[in-house]
Design a protein around this motif. Sequence first.
Motif, PDB file in Angstrom:
ATOM      1  N   TYR A 124      66.046  -5.121  38.068  1.00 30.30           N
ATOM      2  CA  TYR A 124      65.741  -6.496  37.688  1.00 30.30           C
ATOM      3  C   TYR A 124      65.767  -7.426  38.895  1.00 30.30           C
ATOM      4  O   TYR A 124      66.543  -7.219  39.838  1.00 30.30           O
ATOM      5  CB  TYR A 124      66.727  -6.994  36.632  1.00 30.30           C
ATOM      6  N   LYS A 125      64.947  -8.443  38.806  1.00 28.43           N
ATOM      7  CA  LYS A 125      64.827  -9.411  39.898  1.00 28.43           C
ATOM      8  C   LYS A 125      66.186  -9.997  40.282  1.00 28.43           C
ATOM      9  O   LYS A 125      66.499 -10.127  41.466  1.00 28.43           O
ATOM     10  CB  LYS A 125      63.854 -10.528  39.493  1.00 28.43           C
ATOM     11  N   GLN A 126      67.006 -10.353  39.303  1.00 23.33           N
ATOM     12  CA  GLN A 126      68.296 -10.970  39.616  1.00 23.33           C
ATOM     13  C   GLN A 126      69.229  -9.995  40.346  1.00 23.33           C
ATOM     14  O   GLN A 126      69.987 -10.403  41.231  1.00 23.33           O
ATOM     15  CB  GLN A 126      68.977 -11.562  38.379  1.00 23.33           C
ATOM     16  N   TYR A 127      69.170  -8.709  40.018  1.00 24.40           N
ATOM     17  CA  TYR A 127      69.970  -7.723  40.747  1.00 24.40           C
ATOM     18  C   TYR A 127      69.462  -7.581  42.183  1.00 24.40           C
ATOM     19  O   TYR A 127      70.237  -7.530  43.124  1.00 24.40           O
ATOM     20  CB  TYR A 127      69.941  -6.358  40.063  1.00 24.40           C
ATOM     21  N   GLU A 135      67.808  -9.748  44.002  1.00 23.80           N
ATOM     22  CA  GLU A 135      68.140 -10.946  44.776  1.00 23.80           C
ATOM     23  C   GLU A 135      69.615 -10.988  45.148  1.00 23.80           C
ATOM     24  O   GLU A 135      69.974 -11.317  46.277  1.00 23.80           O
ATOM     25  CB  GLU A 135      67.742 -12.205  44.000  1.00 23.80           C
ATOM     26  N   ARG A 136      70.476 -10.638  44.209  1.00 21.49           N
ATOM     27  CA  ARG A 136      71.915 -10.662  44.481  1.00 21.49           C
ATOM     28  C   ARG A 136      72.295  -9.608  45.521  1.00 21.49           C
ATOM     29  O   ARG A 136      73.069  -9.885  46.438  1.00 21.49           O
ATOM     30  CB  ARG A 136      72.688 -10.419  43.181  1.00 21.49           C
TER      31      ARG A 136
END
Length: 124
Positions: A85-88, A90-91
Amino acid sequence: MKIIIADDSLLLRERLKELLLDFKNVLISGEAGNGKDALKLIQEGDPDVAILDVRMPDMNGIEVLKKVRESGPRPVVIILTNYPYKQYRERCMAEGADYFFDKNQNVGVLTEIIADLANKIKAE
């Protein structure tokens, strides 16, 4: 080049070892099924590369990554996950991951990266 593999799936760890042992100059110096064991192996084993899953028991891969980066730039950290996922992504990149791959689509790219890293380390 010393590599540590941390993933809660024994099957995936075995498959990665099979793929990586085909490379000369690559040694699987440890493996862990949870984040706490992974962090200990990284801190004590001084690997060149750590392959981390995002979701693991005891401590997730992002937490391991953060603690590893607090102690210095080494090792190269590759996140390999079933949750791309994008949020993973990015983090992980914000916490200092060098690479972020989807287990289902990027294993071939992972082996190319390992080959490239092994050649660079050998040349040093």
